[in-house]
Structures are given as C-alpha cells and as structure tokens.
Motif scaffolding. Structure first.
Motif, short mmCIF file in Angstrom:
data_model
loop_
_atom_site.label_atom_id
_atom_site.label_comp_id
_atom_site.label_asym_id
_atom_site.label_seq_id
_atom_site.Cartn_x
_atom_site.Cartn_y
_atom_site.Cartn_z
N LYS A 140 -6.83 -1.05 -12.58
CA LYS A 140 -5.92 -1.91 -13.35
C LYS A 140 -4.85 -1.07 -14.04
O LYS A 140 -3.66 -1.42 -14.04
CB LYS A 140 -6.71 -2.72 -14.37
N GLN A 141 -5.26 0.06 -14.62
CA GLN A 141 -4.30 0.92 -15.31
C GLN A 141 -3.34 1.57 -14.31
O GLN A 141 -2.13 1.62 -14.55
CB GLN A 141 -5.02 2.00 -16.11
N ALA A 142 -3.88 2.07 -13.21
CA ALA A 142 -3.03 2.69 -12.19
C ALA A 142 -2.03 1.69 -11.63
O ALA A 142 -0.85 2.01 -11.42
CB ALA A 142 -3.90 3.26 -11.08
N ASN A 143 -2.49 0.48 -11.38
CA ASN A 143 -1.63 -0.56 -10.85
C ASN A 143 -0.52 -0.92 -11.83
O ASN A 143 0.64 -1.12 -11.44
CB ASN A 143 -2.47 -1.80 -10.53
N ALA A 144 -0.85 -0.99 -13.11
CA ALA A 144 0.14 -1.32 -14.14
C ALA A 144 1.23 -0.24 -14.20
O ALA A 144 2.42 -0.55 -14.34
CB ALA A 144 -0.54 -1.47 -15.49
N LEU A 145 0.83 1.02 -14.10
CA LEU A 145 1.80 2.12 -14.12
C LEU A 145 2.70 2.08 -12.89
O LEU A 145 3.90 2.31 -12.97
CB LEU A 145 1.07 3.46 -14.19
N LEU A 146 2.11 1.78 -11.73
CA LEU A 146 2.90 1.68 -10.51
C LEU A 146 3.91 0.54 -10.59
O LEU A 146 5.06 0.68 -10.15
CB LEU A 146 1.97 1.49 -9.31
N CYS A 147 3.49 -0.56 -11.18
CA CYS A 147 4.37 -1.74 -11.28
C CYS A 147 5.55 -1.50 -12.21
O CYS A 147 6.55 -2.24 -12.15
CB CYS A 147 3.57 -2.96 -11.73
N LYS A 148 5.49 -0.47 -13.05
CA LYS A 148 6.65 -0.12 -13.86
C LYS A 148 7.78 0.41 -12.99
O LYS A 148 8.97 0.32 -13.35
CB LYS A 148 6.26 0.93 -14.91
N HIS A 149 7.41 0.98 -11.84
CA HIS A 149 8.40 1.50 -10.91
C HIS A 149 8.70 0.52 -9.78
O HIS A 149 9.78 0.55 -9.21
CB HIS A 149 7.89 2.82 -10.32
N LEU A 150 7.71 -0.31 -9.46
CA LEU A 150 7.85 -1.31 -8.40
C LEU A 150 7.37 -2.66 -8.92
O LEU A 150 6.18 -2.98 -8.84
CB LEU A 150 7.03 -0.92 -7.16
N ARG A 151 8.26 -3.44 -9.45
CA ARG A 151 7.86 -4.71 -10.06
C ARG A 151 7.26 -5.67 -9.06
O ARG A 151 6.41 -6.50 -9.40
CB ARG A 151 9.07 -5.37 -10.75
N ASP A 152 7.70 -5.56 -7.81
CA ASP A 152 7.23 -6.50 -6.79
C ASP A 152 6.11 -5.92 -5.94
O ASP A 152 5.85 -6.40 -4.84
CB ASP A 152 8.39 -6.95 -5.90
N TYR A 153 5.44 -4.87 -6.43
CA TYR A 153 4.36 -4.26 -5.65
C TYR A 153 3.27 -5.28 -5.34
O TYR A 153 2.79 -5.98 -6.23
CB TYR A 153 3.75 -3.07 -6.39
N ASP A 154 2.89 -5.34 -4.07
CA ASP A 154 1.84 -6.25 -3.62
C ASP A 154 0.94 -5.48 -2.67
O ASP A 154 1.36 -5.09 -1.58
CB ASP A 154 2.47 -7.45 -2.89
N LYS A 155 -0.28 -5.21 -3.08
CA LYS A 155 -1.18 -4.39 -2.27
C LYS A 155 -1.54 -5.05 -0.94
O LYS A 155 -1.94 -4.37 0.00
CB LYS A 155 -2.44 -4.03 -3.04
N ALA A 156 -1.38 -6.36 -0.85
CA ALA A 156 -1.68 -7.05 0.40
C ALA A 156 -0.53 -6.96 1.40
O ALA A 156 -0.74 -7.09 2.61
CB ALA A 156 -2.00 -8.52 0.13
N GLN A 157 0.69 -6.72 0.89
CA GLN A 157 1.86 -6.63 1.77
C GLN A 157 2.73 -5.47 1.30
O GLN A 157 3.76 -5.66 0.65
CB GLN A 157 2.64 -7.94 1.78
N LEU A 158 2.31 -4.28 1.64
CA LEU A 158 3.00 -3.07 1.20
C LEU A 158 4.37 -2.95 1.88
O LEU A 158 4.47 -3.10 3.09
CB LEU A 158 2.15 -1.84 1.55
N ASP A 159 5.38 -2.66 1.10
CA ASP A 159 6.72 -2.41 1.64
C ASP A 159 6.89 -0.89 1.73
O ASP A 159 7.21 -0.22 0.74
CB ASP A 159 7.79 -3.03 0.74
N PHE A 160 6.68 -0.35 2.92
CA PHE A 160 6.71 1.10 3.10
C PHE A 160 8.07 1.69 2.77
O PHE A 160 8.16 2.87 2.39
CB PHE A 160 6.31 1.44 4.54
N ALA A 161 9.11 0.92 2.89
CA ALA A 161 10.46 1.42 2.60
C ALA A 161 10.58 1.94 1.17
O ALA A 161 11.42 2.80 0.88
CB ALA A 161 11.49 0.32 2.85
N ASN A 162 9.74 1.44 0.27
CA ASN A 162 9.78 1.89 -1.12
C ASN A 162 9.26 3.32 -1.29
O ASN A 162 9.48 3.93 -2.34
CB ASN A 162 8.92 0.97 -2.00
N PHE A 163 8.58 3.84 -0.26
CA PHE A 163 7.91 5.13 -0.39
C PHE A 163 8.40 6.19 0.59
O PHE A 163 8.20 7.38 0.37
CB PHE A 163 6.40 4.94 -0.19
N GLN A 164 9.03 5.78 1.68
CA GLN A 164 9.24 6.69 2.80
C GLN A 164 10.12 7.90 2.48
O GLN A 164 9.94 8.96 3.07
CB GLN A 164 9.81 5.93 4.00
N ASP A 165 11.05 7.78 1.56
CA ASP A 165 11.91 8.92 1.25
C ASP A 165 11.34 9.78 0.12
O ASP A 165 12.00 10.74 -0.33
CB ASP A 165 13.33 8.47 0.90
#
Length: 205
Positions: A140-165
């Motif tokens: 829960k804490q790790a997810n909350a920190l990640l969502c500060k950088h990716l508001r639309d983060y969805d673990k069921a539908q990962l958008d790889f474009a957010n990470f590839q570079d």
C-alpha cells in the motif's frame, strides 16, 4: 494399370531455411521467466522484450499467480517439460507477506534464478522515478509513492510507455542498492535488474 506413386518433393531452399532456423535457436540463449502475479510483471517484461528485441536471447514469459515457493516449483517443472530446452530459468516474485526463505532454498536446489522485489514489484517501478532507499511497510505504501509519479497507475493494465525510457536508471539504482546491503532481498530492494541484464542488448552477444 496402377498409377506410379508420387514421391514428395523436398525443396532445397526450405531445407536450408530450416537448417538456418535451427542453428539460430541453438545460438540464442533460451530464457524462461515465470512471474508470480497475474498481470503486472508479465506486462512489464513483455514490454522490455519488445523494446529490446535482442536476437541473442529467446525469452518465454509465463505467469503463476501463487506463493513464491509455488512459483519456483512451477518454473522448475515447466523448464523440464517444455521443448525449448532453456539455458536459464527465472522466478520473479514479491516478498509481500511471505517468508521467502524456503522458496530461495528450493530455487538454489532446482537451478532456478530468483528476482525478488521487497516488499513488492511497485518498488521496482518506483525506482524508475526516484532513488528510494527507505524502508517500505507494505504494498500500500509503495503503491501510494508510485502514484505520486503516475496518477493513473493501474497494476492490472500496465502502460509500459511510462517506464521504457527510464529502465537503465532503474537498473542502476536497484543494482547499487543490492551491492550496498549486507543481506540479500532486504527491504526495499528489487532483483529485476538482474533479469533485464540477461535480455538487454549486448548481453550474450
């Protein structure tokens, strides 16, 4: 009068293609990766595989949404039963609330490499954005920190474009954390950099 039997025609060109394809399979490092979650890890690794397209490595990615021990056992069993004759087998899983000691021992006995994220895979994703080293209490804490950088983060539908570079910097951060900790799989840490190092361009060339 009986018609003469027609013999099948074998093309020298097709035969040569099969020979070259078989040789290419032998020259490629064959890697099996089994992920201990239904979607997130697989989607990320499929993205990495598609991004790099490393001709020196043939990667098969499977999922086993079970405990770390069951992921390791499945990886070992699948590698023995599959026709691909893998050179390396990896089990990718999170610590979460599990005691992973038995899974790690089983992996060592079964010649299965492990890439452990502690407490969870979201920490690995977080390293793409920030060099976080402080203890994380939970997913829960790790997810909350990640969502500060990716508001639309969805673990069921990962958008790889957010990470590839940002893969290289995440790998460098994770490697540095691993190499400066006294105990393996400490909180927080992630061994994902090891897996990516095996399938990235320049590896096994």
């Amino acid at each position: 009068m009986t018609a003469p039997t027609t013999m099948p025609k074998f093309s020298k060109e097709n035969s040569e293609r099969r020979r070259i394809a078989k040789q290419a399979r032998r020259l490629s490092l064959r890697v099996l990766i089994v992920c201990g979650a239904a979607e997130t890890e697989k989607q990320y690794l499929e993205g990495v595989k598609g991004l790099y397209r490393n001709p020196a490595v043939a990667v098969k990615i499977k999922t086993r949404d079970k405990s770390p021990l069951e992921v390791v056992r499945y990886a070992a069993a699948f590698s023995k039963s599959d026709k691909d004759d893998f050179d390396e087998v990896w089990a990718v899983f999170d610590v979460d609330e599990f005691d992973i000691a038995e899974a790690v021992r089983e992996a060592a006995k079964s010649n299965v490499n492990v890439a452990v994220s502690n407490p969870c895979f979201e920490f690995w994703l977080l390293l793409h954005f920030v060099n976080r080293r402080g203890h994380l209490n939970s997913y829960k804490q790790a997810n909350a920190l990640l969502c500060k950088h990716l508001r639309d983060y969805d673990k069921a539908q990962l958008d790889f474009a957010n990470f590839q570079d940002k893969i290289d910097i995440a790998c460098a951060r994770a490697k540095d954390i691993d190499e400066t900790r006294e105990k393996p799989y400490a909180n927080p840490s992630s061994g994902m950099w090891r897996v990516i190092g095996q399938i990235s361009p320049g590896s096994h060339a």
